[in-house]
Design a protein around this motif. Structure first.
Motif, PDB file in Angstrom:
ATOM      1  N   GLU A  15      34.423  39.553  34.737  1.00  9.83           N
ATOM      2  CA  GLU A  15      35.059  40.657  35.268  1.00  9.83           C
ATOM      3  C   GLU A  15      35.956  40.465  36.317  1.00  9.83           C
ATOM      4  OE1 GLU A  15      31.964  43.494  35.867  1.00  9.83           O
ATOM      5  OE2 GLU A  15      31.133  43.389  34.021  1.00  9.83           O
ATOM      6  N   LYS A  16      35.985  39.420  37.140  1.00 11.76           N
ATOM      7  CA  LYS A  16      36.588  39.098  38.270  1.00 11.76           C
ATOM      8  C   LYS A  16      38.101  38.482  37.905  1.00 11.76           C
ATOM      9  CE  LYS A  16      33.006  38.350  41.809  1.00 11.76           C
ATOM     10  NZ  LYS A  16      32.378  37.228  42.350  1.00 11.76           N
ATOM     11  N   LEU A  30      42.068  35.427  39.363  1.00 12.72           N
ATOM     12  CA  LEU A  30      40.876  35.916  39.734  1.00 12.72           C
ATOM     13  C   LEU A  30      40.879  36.800  40.942  1.00 12.72           C
ATOM     14  CD1 LEU A  30      37.746  35.297  40.373  1.00 12.72           C
ATOM     15  CD2 LEU A  30      38.383  33.490  41.762  1.00 12.72           C
ATOM     16  N   ASP A  31      40.423  38.004  40.948  1.00 16.27           N
ATOM     17  CA  ASP A  31      40.409  38.941  41.995  1.00 16.27           C
ATOM     18  C   ASP A  31      39.653  38.396  43.142  1.00 16.27           C
ATOM     19  OD1 ASP A  31      42.093  40.625  40.456  1.00 16.27           O
ATOM     20  OD2 ASP A  31      40.347  41.813  39.650  1.00 16.27           O
ATOM     21  N   GLY A  35      41.784  41.777  48.273  1.00 14.49           N
ATOM     22  CA  GLY A  35      43.066  42.274  47.216  1.00 14.49           C
ATOM     23  C   GLY A  35      43.721  41.443  46.717  1.00 14.49           C
ATOM     24  N   ASN A  36      43.573  39.975  47.451  1.00 22.79           N
ATOM     25  CA  ASN A  36      44.670  39.025  47.002  1.00 22.79           C
ATOM     26  C   ASN A  36      44.169  38.452  45.721  1.00 22.79           C
ATOM     27  OD1 ASN A  36      46.451  38.857  48.861  1.00 22.79           O
ATOM     28  ND2 ASN A  36      45.004  37.731  50.306  1.00 22.79           N
ATOM     29  N   HIS A  37      44.866  37.780  44.838  1.00 24.59           N
ATOM     30  CA  HIS A  37      44.486  37.137  43.478  1.00 24.59           C
ATOM     31  C   HIS A  37      44.936  35.716  43.718  1.00 24.59           C
ATOM     32  CE1 HIS A  37      45.536  41.247  42.976  1.00 24.59           C
ATOM     33  NE2 HIS A  37      44.588  41.226  41.918  1.00 24.59           N
ATOM     34  N   VAL A  38      44.043  34.755  43.037  1.00 25.87           N
ATOM     35  CA  VAL A  38      44.303  33.351  42.950  1.00 25.87           C
ATOM     36  C   VAL A  38      44.612  32.854  41.381  1.00 25.87           C
ATOM     37  CG1 VAL A  38      43.189  31.045  43.086  1.00 25.87           C
ATOM     38  CG2 VAL A  38      42.649  33.006  44.515  1.00 25.87           C
ATOM     39  N   THR A  57      47.206  28.852  43.428  1.00 26.47           N
ATOM     40  CA  THR A  57      47.882  29.401  44.221  1.00 26.47           C
ATOM     41  C   THR A  57      47.695  31.042  44.393  1.00 26.47           C
ATOM     42  OG1 THR A  57      49.909  27.907  43.252  1.00 26.47           O
ATOM     43  CG2 THR A  57      50.629  30.059  44.335  1.00 26.47           C
ATOM     44  N   MET A  58      47.885  31.427  45.749  1.00 26.97           N
ATOM     45  CA  MET A  58      47.529  32.950  45.967  1.00 26.97           C
ATOM     46  C   MET A  58      48.735  33.796  45.308  1.00 26.97           C
ATOM     47  SD  MET A  58      44.819  32.763  47.380  1.00 26.97           S
ATOM     48  CE  MET A  58      44.656  34.295  48.768  1.00 26.97           C
TER      49      MET A  58
END
Length: 61
Positions: A15-16, A30-31, A35-38, A57-58
Motif C-alpha cells: 500500500e505504500k 514509495l510514500d 510526505g516525500n516520495h522515493v 531519487t526523492m
C-alpha cells in the motif's frame, strides 16, 4: 534482490507504493511518512529517462 523485496510479508508494504505520472513518465514511488516520495521504478521506452530518473531519487508530487 531478496524475496522479501519482491514479496513483502506485510500487505501494508504494498500500500505504500503507488504509480504516478511525472513529466509524462509513469513511475512507481514509495510514500514516506514525511510526505516525500522515493522513486522505485520507471516505465519508459526512452533510454534518456533512465539517466535522468534513478531509483532512490526523492520526488516531490
Amino acid at each position: 534482490m531478496s524475496m522479501d523485496d519482491i514479496f513483502p510479508e506485510d500487505e501494508k508494504e504494498y500500500e505504500k507504493h503507488k504509480w504516478v505520472e511525472v513529466d509524462g513518465r509513469l513511475m512507481k514511488v514509495l510514500d514516506l511518512e514525511d510526505g516525500n516520495h522515493v522513486l522505485t521504478q520507471i516505465l519508459s521506452t526512452n533510454p534518456n529517462d533512465y539517466l535522468t530518473y534513478n531509483p532512490g531519487t526523492m520526488i516531490k508530487l
